[in-house]
Design a protein around this motif. Structure first.
Motif, PDB file in Angstrom:
ATOM      1  N   MET A 243      36.721 169.224  67.006  1.00 34.03           N
ATOM      2  CA  MET A 243      37.099 170.311  67.904  1.00 34.03           C
ATOM      3  C   MET A 243      36.901 169.885  69.352  1.00 34.03           C
ATOM      4  O   MET A 243      37.162 170.665  70.268  1.00 34.03           O
ATOM      5  CB  MET A 243      36.290 171.565  67.571  1.00 34.03           C
TER       6      MET A 243
ATOM      7  N   MET B 208      28.608 184.618  65.389  1.00 30.71           N
ATOM      8  CA  MET B 208      28.667 184.914  63.957  1.00 30.71           C
ATOM      9  C   MET B 208      27.751 186.070  63.593  1.00 30.71           C
ATOM     10  O   MET B 208      27.892 186.656  62.517  1.00 30.71           O
ATOM     11  CB  MET B 208      28.298 183.665  63.148  1.00 30.71           C
ATOM     12  N   VAL B 209      26.779 186.369  64.445  1.00 32.77           N
ATOM     13  CA  VAL B 209      26.032 187.630  64.299  1.00 32.77           C
ATOM     14  C   VAL B 209      26.051 188.301  65.670  1.00 32.77           C
ATOM     15  O   VAL B 209      26.171 187.637  66.704  1.00 32.77           O
ATOM     16  CB  VAL B 209      24.566 187.426  63.835  1.00 32.77           C
TER      17      VAL B 209
ATOM     18  N   ARG C   6      43.968 170.346  67.552  1.00 30.19           N
ATOM     19  CA  ARG C   6      44.123 171.588  68.305  1.00 30.19           C
ATOM     20  C   ARG C   6      43.583 171.462  69.722  1.00 30.19           C
ATOM     21  O   ARG C   6      43.869 172.281  70.574  1.00 30.19           O
ATOM     22  CB  ARG C   6      43.471 172.759  67.569  1.00 30.19           C
TER      23      ARG C   6
ATOM     24  N   ALA D 106      34.342 179.092  69.465  1.00 32.60           N
ATOM     25  CA  ALA D 106      34.638 177.717  69.066  1.00 32.60           C
ATOM     26  C   ALA D 106      35.720 177.125  69.962  1.00 32.60           C
ATOM     27  O   ALA D 106      35.601 175.997  70.433  1.00 32.60           O
ATOM     28  CB  ALA D 106      35.082 177.677  67.599  1.00 32.60           C
ATOM     29  N   ARG D 107      36.755 177.916  70.224  1.00 30.91           N
ATOM     30  CA  ARG D 107      37.828 177.397  71.081  1.00 30.91           C
ATOM     31  C   ARG D 107      37.371 177.274  72.525  1.00 30.91           C
ATOM     32  O   ARG D 107      37.939 176.515  73.302  1.00 30.91           O
ATOM     33  CB  ARG D 107      39.075 178.276  70.971  1.00 30.91           C
TER      34      ARG D 107
ATOM     35  N   PRO E 149      33.426 184.320  66.630  1.00 29.23           N
ATOM     36  CA  PRO E 149      33.271 182.879  66.415  1.00 29.23           C
ATOM     37  C   PRO E 149      34.494 182.031  66.757  1.00 29.23           C
ATOM     38  O   PRO E 149      34.344 180.941  67.293  1.00 29.23           O
ATOM     39  CB  PRO E 149      32.933 182.766  64.922  1.00 29.23           C
ATOM     40  N   SER E 150      35.704 182.518  66.473  1.00 29.26           N
ATOM     41  CA  SER E 150      36.843 181.620  66.679  1.00 29.26           C
ATOM     42  C   SER E 150      37.054 181.367  68.170  1.00 29.26           C
ATOM     43  O   SER E 150      37.370 180.260  68.583  1.00 29.26           O
ATOM     44  CB  SER E 150      38.097 182.163  66.002  1.00 29.26           C
TER      45      SER E 150
ATOM     46  N   MET F  18      27.230 181.407  68.481  1.00 30.05           N
ATOM     47  CA  MET F  18      28.603 181.255  67.962  1.00 30.05           C
ATOM     48  C   MET F  18      29.337 182.582  67.817  1.00 30.05           C
ATOM     49  O   MET F  18      30.530 182.603  67.554  1.00 30.05           O
ATOM     50  CB  MET F  18      28.578 180.601  66.574  1.00 30.05           C
TER      51      MET F  18
ATOM     52  N   VAL G   9      40.778 171.157  61.530  1.00 33.73           N
ATOM     53  CA  VAL G   9      40.335 171.286  62.914  1.00 33.73           C
ATOM     54  C   VAL G   9      41.022 170.296  63.853  1.00 33.73           C
ATOM     55  O   VAL G   9      40.963 170.457  65.070  1.00 33.73           O
ATOM     56  CB  VAL G   9      38.807 171.101  63.026  1.00 33.73           C
TER      57      VAL G   9
ATOM     58  N   LEU H 298      29.708 174.265  65.785  1.00 36.55           N
ATOM     59  CA  LEU H 298      28.474 174.388  65.013  1.00 36.55           C
ATOM     60  C   LEU H 298      28.520 173.501  63.776  1.00 36.55           C
ATOM     61  O   LEU H 298      29.507 173.489  63.047  1.00 36.55           O
ATOM     62  CB  LEU H 298      28.282 175.851  64.574  1.00 36.55           C
TER      63      LEU H 298
END
Ligand SMILES: Nc1ncnc2c1ncn2[C@@H]1O[C@H](COP(=O)(O)OP(=O)(O)OP(=O)(O)O)[C@@H](O)[C@H]1O
Ligand SMILES: [Mg+2]
Lengths: 236, 297
Positions: free
Chosen positions: A149, A52-53, A105, A76-77, A72-73, A50, A102, A82
């Motif tokens: 999403m 995120m790390v 979009r 995700a898009r 992450p954003s 993702m 969410v 997750l």
């Protein structure tokens, strides 16, 4: 819907601690379960996918598009959602607001109306806060938040954790339905029953590496492998 | 002590509280979402006051009957502070997200630079806006006879800001995102939301409120150098008392501090400053998270 997620030689360190040491895994049409003992790096893998790390080395691609470094954003898009371990509800938001956050979009099969049809419980609780829900309701909401999403791939990190057996049955049904619709599913589980009911293939993670990938049936039948890899004598 | 006196002092306190609320709600908003303790918040107040006044003054100089000068000055002050806030967030603070101490130090540095720049460009003389006709002079008020129209407007404006913020946070998608970001920024990003953009919007709004306070404050009373520190400190005290990141808490904190300050000045002028901090210490001792603050994250 669906997509090809390729993870190649992925390394993640937290300071001195080496957590992922060369994870290679791919996910295509069929759902895949990832099992492994506590602290083996399953969640870290989810977070690294993702964005995120940060990863130190390796690559993650979705249909050939590199994802590492996007954050992450944008991941995700880009089509990956997750359902995090522990669900991570937003305590300040109501159920309905979680969905509004969410919804709309992306174009796709999942809409707020469909979520409420699929999970009538959430419709009843739409005004409740994210933290006022039972564990099972929270999990439904966390899953709905991801589905809205309309991702190509949904990653679920131990969704059955802390849920009562009847709720787990419902969860299994939900996950199977999601996979049957063609959405890619990467399911991290410690509960063998959930893992084997949802996917035919199981990858096993041991200290930051994929130790083996095998048919779920084989692992189910092989008590010895379960003890070795999972430290359980029985699927709990 | 006459009833008239008590009402007047309390009204003065509420007027002050209104100004504190407008300024501190911006501070609280920024802190709530980004955990940034913006030590340059008072400077944004000054930017609003100075830039707003420069615009107001040039319009007023060309046509003293131009009633719109104040409103244009107000918009200019709000816009200037908002732009300054955006620049601060984008250029300096955004990439040190999560490093609270570093952000605090950087914003202290910025506040010193901004104060010097304002002094260099606008000089050090005190100045004051003239309120437009509609808000000028007294308004009849029961019991006390009459009260400054502008001060009553100030209270109304604070109410409008409070209601507006409540609507924004609770009834709009941006508000949902901001609240979700206060809870869990990373999870918000994993929901596909461009969190840095939300942060910039929040910073613009919070800074704009400081600028609004600057123009309003400089209409109520002459402004001189040094008010940046006063309003920074007041904002800090108000949100510490009310609870960091809570708009309702900020309102309560502002009322408490504003009213206490005015009553303190009326009853024991010499020690009135101490009263403010006594309230803060008392609240911290009993409820360290502030009156309406939540513990933890
Ligand atoms: N932010 C972090 N900083 C340092 N170490 C971390 C961090 N997050 C996780 N770890 C460590 O990384 C290792 C792997 O953690 P991870 O959460 O990925 O395991 P897991 O397989 O998901 O375990 P579980 O089944 O308990 O969820 C653990 O030893 C954990 O202590
Ligand atoms: Mg985990």
């Amino acid at each position: 819907m669906g997509g090809r997620l390729e993870i190649d030689d992925l390394h993640v360190n937290f300071g001195q601690a080496v957590i992922l040491q060369g994870v290679t895994l791919s996910l295509d049409r069929a759902p895949l379960s990832l099992v492994g003992r506590n602290g083996m790096g399953k969640s870290t893998l989810c977070h690294a996918i993702m964005g995120m790390v940060a990863a130190q080395k390796g690559s993650v691609t979705l249909d050939g598009r590199p994802l590492l470094g996007l954050g992450p954003s944008r991941v995700a898009r880009g089509g990956i959602a997750l359902v995090p371990q522990g669900r991570r509800m937003f305590p300040s938001l109501s159920v309905h607001e979680h969905l509004l956050l969410v919804a709309g979009r992306t174009k796709g099969a999942w809409t707020v109306e469909r979520v409420y049809e699929t999970f009538p419980r959430l419709a009843e609780r739409r005004r409740n806060g994210g933290n006022q829900l039972s564990g099972g309701e929270q999990q439904m909401l966390a899953i709905s938040r991801a589905l809205l999403m309309n991702p190509r791939i949904v990653i679920m990190d131990e969704p059955s954790e802390g849920l009562a057996p009847v709720i787990v049955d419902h969860l299994i049904e939900t996950l199977r339905a999601i996979a049957a619709e063609g959405m890619g599913v990467l399911l991290v589980e410690q509960n063998m029953r959930v893992a084997t009911s949802v996917s035919d293939q199981v990858a096993i993670m041991v200290t930051g590496q994929i130790a083996a990938t095998m048919p779920a049936r084989d692992l189910e039948a092989d008590r010895d492998a379960q003890r070795r890899y999972l430290g359980v004598s029985h699927g709990h | 002590m006459s009833l008239q006196f008590m009402i007047t002092v309390t009204l003065n306190g509420l007027t002050l509280a209104a100004l504190y609320f407008i300024v501190a709600s911006g501070f609280s908003l920024i802190f709530g979402l980004m955990r940034t303790v913006n030590m340059a918040h008072g400077s944004l107040y000054m930017i609003g006051a100075y830039v707003g006044f420069a615009v107001f003054d040039s319009l007023y100089a060309s046509n003293a009957t131009a009633d719109y000068a104040w409103y244009v000055g107000l918009l200019a002050g709000v816009a200037a502070a908002a732009v300054a806030g955006v620049v601060m967030q984008v250029v300096f603070l955004g990439w040190m997200q999560g490093q609270e101490l570093r952000q605090a130090l950087v914003t202290i540095g910025l506040s010193i630079i901004i104060a010097d720049q304002l002094l260099a460009h606008f000089g050090g003389n005190p100045f004051q806006f003239f309120a437009p006709d509609a808000l000028f002079g007294p308004t009849p008020v029961p019991v006390i006879g009459r009260y400054s129209t502008f001060r009553l407007f100030q209270i109304g404006l604070a109410l409008a800001v409070g209601v507006g913020l409540w609507l924004l946070l609770n009834k709009t998608r941006l508000g949902i995102m901001v609240r979700a970001g206060v809870d869990d920024r990373q999870m918000l990003a994993a929901c596909g939301v461009n969190v840095p953009l939300i942060a910039v919007a929040t910073f613009a709004l919070g800074a704009g409120l400081a600028g609004l306070g600057g123009v309003v404050g400089a209409t109520a009373q002459p402004v001189a150098l040094g008010v940046d520190v006063k309003f920074l400190l007041t904002s800090l005290v108000v949100v510490i008392v009310g609870g960091m990141g809570s708009i309702g808490g900020t309102a309560i904190g502002a009322i408490l501090i504003g009213v206490a300050e005015q009553w303190g000045q009326a009853l024991f002028p010499t020690y009135s400053v101490i009263l403010t901090f006594a309230i803060m210490v008392a609240v911290l001792a009993v409820r360290p998270q502030g009156l309406l603050g939540r513990t933890g994250r």
